[in-house]
Design an enzyme around this catalytic site. Structure first.
Site, short mmCIF file in Angstrom:
data_model
loop_
_atom_site.label_atom_id
_atom_site.label_comp_id
_atom_site.label_asym_id
_atom_site.label_seq_id
_atom_site.Cartn_x
_atom_site.Cartn_y
_atom_site.Cartn_z
N ILE A 143 0.85 -1.19 0.00
CA ILE A 143 0.00 0.00 0.00
C ILE A 143 0.88 1.24 0.00
O ILE A 143 1.87 1.32 0.74
CB ILE A 143 -0.90 0.03 1.25
CG1 ILE A 143 -1.81 -1.20 1.29
CG2 ILE A 143 -1.75 1.31 1.28
CD1 ILE A 143 -2.58 -1.34 2.60
N CYS A 173 9.77 -2.18 -0.39
CA CYS A 173 9.18 -1.35 0.67
C CYS A 173 10.22 -0.94 1.71
O CYS A 173 9.88 -0.55 2.83
CB CYS A 173 8.02 -2.07 1.34
SG CYS A 173 6.73 -2.58 0.19
#
Length: 214
Positions: A143, A173
């Site tokens: 996300i 990430c």
């Protein structure tokens, strides 16, 4: 009256990242300026590219930016990878009509992802201290959002049946040792078109939107 109508795009062909980014910005600007009260949702796949969020550590990009398409964009989070076989969902939403709380919004996205995966009998969960959705110690969905005057941009990606080796060129990430996995690792019969349908259905359930195609 609160407008819960959203434009939704579900392209059949793979789209270039910058074209979709430009489209998001147009809808975000229209919502902020009051020219439109229409939310915008895009579901699709990208050609292979890498994106880095604002303030990202460029050391997490393990190659020269000249070698691949790399985009620095206005979202939170570190570097990630987009490619065919990965479902990307972008949401340009006016949180003023929903809930002006970014933590609520992030948890809502995680809930949408978890409900999607569980509909394919894939057991998954969130992980303390991290954003996204995991299967044990392996990450399956990422996300990254931006928000300006309570209008969101960007969204989330779910690895369905993509080439995971593309993640070897980055620290995904910004998490050292992060292992990325596909839905197809846990459900051999998963089809990305069916995943799109389920994601759209669950977004409708969670946000109570009425979709119109454009």
């Amino acid at each position: 009256m609160i407008n819960r109508t959203s434009i939704i795009k579900q392209p059949d062909k793979i789209s270039f990242f910058y074209d979709v980014y430009k489209l998001q910005k147009e809808y975000q600007d229209s919502l902020i300026s009051g020219k439109s009260n229409m939310n915008f949702i895009w579901l699709g796949e990208h050609q292979l590219c890498y994106t880095v969020g604002r303030g990202s550590n460029m050391d997490n990009l393990l190659f020269s930016a000249d070698e691949q398409d790399v985009f620095k964009i206005d979202r939170g989070g570190e570097v990630t990878c987009h490619m065919p076989g990965q479902l990307v969902t972008y949401l340009v939403l006016d949180l003023s009509n929903l809930n002006k709380d970014l933590n609520w919004y992030l948890r809502k996205i995680e809930k949408i992802i978890i409900k999607t995966l569980r509909s394919f009998n894939i057991n998954c969960s969130t992980k303390d201290g991290f954003t996204g959705v995991w299967i044990g110690e392996n990450k399956i969905a990422s996300i990254g959002i931006g928000c300006k005057r309570w209008v969101t941009i960007h969204g989330f990606s779910i690895n369905v049946n993509c080439k995971l080796e593309n993640f070897n060129k980055i620290v995904p990430c910004g998490i050292e040792g992060c292992q990325m996995v596909n839905m197809s690792d846990y459900n051999k019969n998963v089809d990305i078109k069916e995943v799109k349908k389920i994601v759209k259905k669950i977004i409708h359930e969670e946000f109570n939107f009425n979709f119109v195609s454009e």
